[in-house]
Enzyme design. Structure first.
Site, short mmCIF file in Angstrom:
data_model
loop_
_atom_site.label_atom_id
_atom_site.label_comp_id
_atom_site.label_asym_id
_atom_site.label_seq_id
_atom_site.Cartn_x
_atom_site.Cartn_y
_atom_site.Cartn_z
N GLU A 42 0.81 -1.23 0.00
CA GLU A 42 0.00 0.00 0.00
C GLU A 42 0.84 1.28 0.00
O GLU A 42 0.61 2.20 0.77
CB GLU A 42 -0.96 -0.01 1.20
CG GLU A 42 -1.90 -1.20 1.19
CD GLU A 42 -2.76 -1.27 2.44
OE1 GLU A 42 -2.67 -0.38 3.31
OE2 GLU A 42 -3.53 -2.25 2.57
N GLU B 137 -5.94 -11.10 -0.65
CA GLU B 137 -6.68 -10.86 0.60
C GLU B 137 -8.19 -10.85 0.35
O GLU B 137 -8.91 -9.94 0.77
CB GLU B 137 -6.25 -9.54 1.25
CG GLU B 137 -4.74 -9.42 1.47
CD GLU B 137 -4.33 -8.10 2.13
OE1 GLU B 137 -5.17 -7.48 2.82
OE2 GLU B 137 -3.16 -7.70 1.96
#
Length: 365
Positions: free
Chosen positions: A181, A285
């Site tokens: 991220e 995820e």
């Protein structure tokens, strides 16, 4: 006489042309569609020992994985579910920096070791998650005697941490989410402590340290909302830079999606864009957020069945590019989305370890 002869000859020719071998031509029979013999309900599910790994990994599609805590390995029901359905494990939190090196040079290996040792003993793959993130990271990394640490010191600590963690599991963890991220939703670099002190250099130093620690491990950049165009373009530029330095092998799309989106067109565009760069793709995820509903109603179940069904159809369509799909949790009650007073039902298995309706859509192909 000649007229009769030619008339008779004409009749013979007409009959010969219109009657092929004396049988009317018929269309080939239409084969009925082949129906798979996979479970379609709980009774059939309980009558077999096959699971997701059999329908996907063993059938040549992609790995099926799950993120777990080490505590899951103390529960026989959860262990049984893992062994039946998964061929890959991810440590949900046990390998994040704050868990594994809370203070400088002091490592807590026990939880991470437990997951890796279980995987090795049961012939399961392991994805490492995550070496560098802006959350769950100790403050000491960015401090030096009460003031902000220098860029040089922060990068040295980063490289030392990665060398220790990746080195410990060399040959046991086949892939790492190296940086997580780093791009914000607007497409710029996230203004984290890492970036404010080190600029973009921390990203390349992290990948370089991981490559040096285990040259055979596959290295991934991992992010959420990676199908959104503005963010995707920036991720692609970052990947291009990493590729030019031979530092990245794959793109991890987290897959924290919901009942209505992302749109399939955006998923396809993202898969096409990342794959065109020459990296492999993994869904790292996956969960399907059911929103604010406090109960798992038939309406919610129907919508979630449709969502999981269409997303997995896309995954199968891109089986040559996608090498793994990992669920972010094993059962609904263990999901990060399921909070006190705010229930959520994002996964394929309920709190009783039973498959929900969407499970049967995922395996119906």
């Amino acid at each position: 006489m000649k007229k009769l002869f030619y008339l008779f000859l004409s009749i013979l020719i007409f009959v010969s042309c219109s009657d092929s071998g004396g049988e009317d031509p018929i269309d080939p029979p239409i084969e009925p569609p082949v129906e798979n013999d996979r479970p379609k309900n709980m009774e059939e599910y309980n009558a077999t020992s096959d699971g997701l790994r059999d329908y996907y990994f063993e059938d040549g599609y992609f790995d099926i994985g799950v993120a777990i805590s080490p505590q899951s390995l103390d529960k026989p029901d959860e262990v049984a579910l893992i062994k039946r359905h998964m061929n890959s494990l991810t440590a949900e939190n046990a390998m994040k920096w704050s868990s594994i090196e809370p203070t400088e040079g002091n490592f807590n290996w026990s939880d991470a070791d437990k997951i890796v040792d279980f995987a090795v003993a049961n012939d399961l793959k392991v994805r490492g998650h995550t070496l560098c993130w802006h959350q769950q990271v100790p403050d000491w990394i960015f401090e030096d005697n009460g003031v902000e640490a220098s860029k040089e010191l922060v990068l040295e600590r980063l490289k030392s941490h990665i060398a220790a963690v990746v080195g410990r599991y060399k040959g046991k963890i086949y892939a790492w989410d190296v940086v997580n991220e780093a791009i914000d939703d607007g497409g710029g670099y996230r203004n984290s402590k890492w970036y404010s002190i080190c600029g973009e250099d921390y990203i390349f130093e992290a990948f370089n340290a991981a490559r040096e620690a285990d040259p055979d491990a596959k290295l991934f950049y991992n992010d959420y909302n990676a199908t959104e165009p503005q963010k995707r373009y920036s991720i692609e530029k970052l990947l291009e830079d990493l590729i030019s330095r031979q530092l990245v092998d794959g793109m991890g799309l987290q897959g924290h999606w919901n009942l209505d989106g992302p749109y399939l067109s955006r998923i396809r565009d993202a898969f096409d864009g990342y794959a065109a760069l020459g990296v492999e793709l993994q869904i790292t995820e996956l969960d399907i957020n059911t929103g604010s509903a406090t109960e798992y109603t038939s309406t919610i179940e129907s919508k979630q069945k449709s969502a999981y069904g269409r997303y997995f159809q896309e995954f199968r369509d891109y089986k040559d590019e996608i090498t793994s799909v990992t669920f972010w949790g094993l059962t609904d009650d263990h999901s990060w989305l399921n909070q006190p007073g705010k229930p959520n039902f994002p996964l394929l298995f309920d709190k009783n370890y039973d498959p929900k309706g969407p499970y049967f859509d995922v395996i119906d192909f």
